[in-house]
Scaffold this motif. Structure first.
Motif, PDB file in Angstrom:
ATOM      1  N   PRO A 165     -16.243  23.697  14.087  1.00 38.63           N
ATOM      2  CA  PRO A 165     -16.749  22.898  15.157  1.00 38.63           C
ATOM      3  C   PRO A 165     -16.644  21.353  14.610  1.00 38.63           C
ATOM      4  O   PRO A 165     -16.447  20.151  15.637  1.00 38.63           O
ATOM      5  N   LEU A 166     -16.220  21.122  13.232  1.00 38.35           N
ATOM      6  CA  LEU A 166     -16.037  19.678  12.712  1.00 38.35           C
ATOM      7  C   LEU A 166     -14.531  19.331  13.261  1.00 38.35           C
ATOM      8  O   LEU A 166     -14.416  18.186  13.609  1.00 38.35           O
ATOM      9  N   TYR A 167     -13.646  20.221  13.157  1.00 41.78           N
ATOM     10  CA  TYR A 167     -12.138  20.164  13.786  1.00 41.78           C
ATOM     11  C   TYR A 167     -12.355  19.889  15.425  1.00 41.78           C
ATOM     12  O   TYR A 167     -11.808  18.779  15.815  1.00 41.78           O
ATOM     13  N   LEU A 168     -13.089  20.774  16.004  1.00 42.84           N
ATOM     14  CA  LEU A 168     -13.202  20.312  17.490  1.00 42.84           C
ATOM     15  C   LEU A 168     -13.668  19.228  17.908  1.00 42.84           C
ATOM     16  O   LEU A 168     -13.229  18.330  18.713  1.00 42.84           O
ATOM     17  N   VAL A 169     -14.926  18.891  17.125  1.00 39.88           N
ATOM     18  CA  VAL A 169     -15.851  17.591  17.397  1.00 39.88           C
ATOM     19  C   VAL A 169     -14.848  16.259  17.135  1.00 39.88           C
ATOM     20  O   VAL A 169     -14.775  15.143  17.896  1.00 39.88           O
ATOM     21  N   THR A 170     -14.044  16.345  16.050  1.00 43.45           N
ATOM     22  CA  THR A 170     -13.159  15.313  15.590  1.00 43.45           C
ATOM     23  C   THR A 170     -12.186  14.848  16.736  1.00 43.45           C
ATOM     24  O   THR A 170     -11.682  14.020  16.832  1.00 43.45           O
ATOM     25  N   MET A 171     -11.458  16.134  17.122  1.00 42.62           N
ATOM     26  CA  MET A 171     -10.360  16.133  18.026  1.00 42.62           C
ATOM     27  C   MET A 171     -11.081  15.482  19.389  1.00 42.62           C
ATOM     28  O   MET A 171     -10.396  14.671  20.150  1.00 42.62           O
ATOM     29  N   ALA A 172     -12.130  16.158  20.122  1.00 41.95           N
ATOM     30  CA  ALA A 172     -12.521  15.991  21.253  1.00 41.95           C
ATOM     31  C   ALA A 172     -13.220  14.534  21.150  1.00 41.95           C
ATOM     32  O   ALA A 172     -13.261  13.928  22.486  1.00 41.95           O
ATOM     33  N   LEU A 209     -18.028  31.682  26.833  1.00 40.70           N
ATOM     34  CA  LEU A 209     -18.362  32.962  27.356  1.00 40.70           C
ATOM     35  C   LEU A 209     -18.807  32.844  28.885  1.00 40.70           C
ATOM     36  O   LEU A 209     -18.267  33.304  30.022  1.00 40.70           O
ATOM     37  N   VAL A 210     -19.764  31.870  29.025  1.00 41.29           N
ATOM     38  CA  VAL A 210     -20.356  31.532  30.547  1.00 41.29           C
ATOM     39  C   VAL A 210     -18.943  31.113  31.307  1.00 41.29           C
ATOM     40  O   VAL A 210     -19.019  31.454  32.324  1.00 41.29           O
ATOM     41  N   HIS A 211     -18.250  30.049  30.702  1.00 39.27           N
ATOM     42  CA  HIS A 211     -17.219  29.492  31.478  1.00 39.27           C
ATOM     43  C   HIS A 211     -16.220  30.714  31.943  1.00 39.27           C
ATOM     44  O   HIS A 211     -15.707  30.603  33.019  1.00 39.27           O
ATOM     45  N   LEU A 212     -15.754  31.719  31.099  1.00 35.64           N
ATOM     46  CA  LEU A 212     -14.974  32.798  31.276  1.00 35.64           C
ATOM     47  C   LEU A 212     -15.623  33.673  32.503  1.00 35.64           C
ATOM     48  O   LEU A 212     -14.969  33.807  33.558  1.00 35.64           O
ATOM     49  N   ALA A 238      -4.394  25.529  22.994  1.00 34.91           N
ATOM     50  CA  ALA A 238      -5.624  26.164  22.924  1.00 34.91           C
ATOM     51  C   ALA A 238      -6.766  25.189  22.939  1.00 34.91           C
ATOM     52  O   ALA A 238      -7.762  25.452  23.360  1.00 34.91           O
ATOM     53  N   VAL A 239      -6.624  24.295  21.954  1.00 38.76           N
ATOM     54  CA  VAL A 239      -7.879  23.204  22.063  1.00 38.76           C
ATOM     55  C   VAL A 239      -7.822  22.245  22.999  1.00 38.76           C
ATOM     56  O   VAL A 239      -8.981  22.219  23.614  1.00 38.76           O
ATOM     57  N   ASN A 240      -6.725  21.970  23.910  1.00 34.86           N
ATOM     58  CA  ASN A 240      -6.915  21.387  25.323  1.00 34.86           C
ATOM     59  C   ASN A 240      -7.332  22.302  26.202  1.00 34.86           C
ATOM     60  O   ASN A 240      -7.919  21.729  27.253  1.00 34.86           O
ATOM     61  N   ALA A 241      -7.477  23.674  26.309  1.00 36.74           N
ATOM     62  CA  ALA A 241      -7.625  24.607  27.012  1.00 36.74           C
ATOM     63  C   ALA A 241      -9.351  24.614  27.248  1.00 36.74           C
ATOM     64  O   ALA A 241      -9.880  24.940  28.116  1.00 36.74           O
ATOM     65  N   ILE A 242     -10.100  24.040  26.199  1.00 35.02           N
ATOM     66  CA  ILE A 242     -11.360  24.256  25.981  1.00 35.02           C
ATOM     67  C   ILE A 242     -12.046  22.961  27.048  1.00 35.02           C
ATOM     68  O   ILE A 242     -11.614  21.986  27.141  1.00 35.02           O
ATOM     69  N   VAL A 283     -17.831  21.819  27.984  1.00 35.17           N
ATOM     70  CA  VAL A 283     -18.321  22.699  27.054  1.00 35.17           C
ATOM     71  C   VAL A 283     -18.192  21.942  25.786  1.00 35.17           C
ATOM     72  O   VAL A 283     -19.138  22.065  24.763  1.00 35.17           O
ATOM     73  N   ALA A 284     -17.184  21.274  25.454  1.00 36.59           N
ATOM     74  CA  ALA A 284     -16.957  20.570  24.145  1.00 36.59           C
ATOM     75  C   ALA A 284     -18.059  19.598  24.102  1.00 36.59           C
ATOM     76  O   ALA A 284     -18.754  19.185  23.026  1.00 36.59           O
TER      77      ALA A 284
END
Length: 381
Positions: free
Chosen positions: A211-218, A371-374, A110-114, A118-119
């Motif tokens: 967001p902290l999780y996503l920023v740290t990962m990406a 949402l825009v991407h979808l 799921a994270v990799n699908a972002i 966008v990230a």
């Protein structure tokens, strides 16, 4: 242990510490941490990195270097209406999400699908206000700020890695002379770690923790793994995410935000000049851990000296440190034509600083971009 390993680890740790410590302190101030909690915040994240680097390097026999998340610190510093207890709850939540990413494959997918755009748009939106503040402070406090910018620009031409560290040193010199900052007290409180009671506020978990999780990962872990691959090592993805996630959650109880793979500073310790035998370079992780342990131990002396600087100097040093990450985020956000509009929506909403239902702008920016991407994806089909 070669001398070259110790020197490389020392340079990498000092560059990482000196170039972003002002931003880390700004993040602590943004959530209302007092002086004791701020000192604990810095010491805990130093010890967390030291333990993780030593453990992973010894376990996997490759040089694994860890860092605090610079974009993550910017995200925390941009938070409004969040106190230290709620922030600690978000840090624990983000750390658990990182550890779960290693253990639960659907979450990983799921994270990799972002989309990367966008990230990156979310990250760029978080970083933009900090870099813009440099110009504002330069206009309002020219005598304090312009010399720092000059030092940064000149040092960047000589050695880009040392540019922010040089600006910080110049800031300290100006603060304790022209700036009139009081000299550091000789009465030092050597209490290193202070327990901070966590509070799990759902709005803060969504608005800051996710967001902290996503920023740290990406923006940190993925580039960190890429740096290892570029130097001929197979990164221990599962182990690294598990260790950093668990350590992040534990040391969050003492104020520390998430830790992650190092990228730029890691490159300093991975070359042939560190050790001609690639199989022996893992030992640099031990030297790196020792340096960060010392930085954590002497935090009660270092942190008050930096906090004594005028806030304009701290803000400018933090803004200068975030220019390279902002450039990288903007390039990545608008690199792929198919996701440019979604990235622009994410960037605009995040940079606006809008907050609704107690949830910060980073979450709403990410939601707007997805949402825009979808919708764009449905239109193409």
């Amino acid at each position: 242990m070669r001398v070259s390993m110790i020197s490389a680890a020392l340079v990498a740790a000092l560059v990482g510490y000196g170039s972003t410590i002002a931003l880390v302190l700004a993040a602590a101030a943004a959530v209302g941490a007092d002086s004791g909690q701020t000192a604990s915040w810095v010491a805990a994240v130093c010890f967390s990195k030291a333990i993780g680097a030593a453990l992973l390097s010894t376990w996997k026999k490759i040089p694994v270097l860890l860092a605090w998340s610079t974009p993550g610190a910017a995200l925390i510093a941009a938070s409004t209406g969040v106190d230290i207890h709620q922030a600690v709850g978000a840090f624990i939540f983000a750390g658990l999400l990182i550890a779960l990413t290693a253990a639960i494959r659907p979450l990983n997918r799921a994270v990799n699908a972002i989309p990367t755009g966008v990230a990156s748009g979310m990250l760029a939106g978080v970083l933009l206000p900090f870099t813009m503040a440099v110009a504002l402070h330069a206009a309002n406090e020219a005598a304090l700020v312009l010399p720092l910018i000059a030092v940064f620009v000149v040092m960047r031409l000589i050695n880009p890695l040392m540019a922010v560290l040089a600006a910080l040193m110049a800031g300290l010199a100006i603060a304790f002379t022209y700036g009139g900052a009081p000299p550091p007290s000789t009465d030092v409180d050597w209490t290193l770690l202070t327990f901070v009671r966590p509070e799990f506020n759902p709005a803060v978990l969504l608005g800051l923790g996710v967001p902290l999780y996503l920023v740290t990962m990406a923006s940190q872990n993925l580039p960190g793994f890429a740096v290892l691959r570029a130097h001929g090592y197979e990164p221990p993805v599962t182990e690294a995410l598990g260790v950093t996630g668990i350590l992040s959650s534990f040391f969050a109880l003492f104020g520390a935000p998430t830790i992650n793979m190092a990228a730029i500073t890691a490159a300093i310790c991975l070359g042939d000049d560190v050790h001609p035998e690639k199989s022996q370079r893992w030992k640099v992780g031990l030297a790196y851990a020792a340096v960060w342990s010392m930085l954590g131990l002497f935090g009660p002396v270092i942190v008050p000296a930096i906090l004594a600087m005028p806030p304009e100097i701290i803000a400018v040093v933090a803004g200068l440190a975030l220019i390279p990450p902002l450039i990288g985020a903007l390039v990545s956000a608008f690199d792929v034509p198919a996701t440019r509009f979604a990235a622009a929506a994410t960037f605009a909403v995040t940079a606006s600083g809008v907050a609704a239902f107690g949830i910060g702008a980073a979450f709403w920016g990410l939601l707007a971009g997805l949402l825009v991407h979808l919708l764009d994806h449905m239109k193409l089909r």
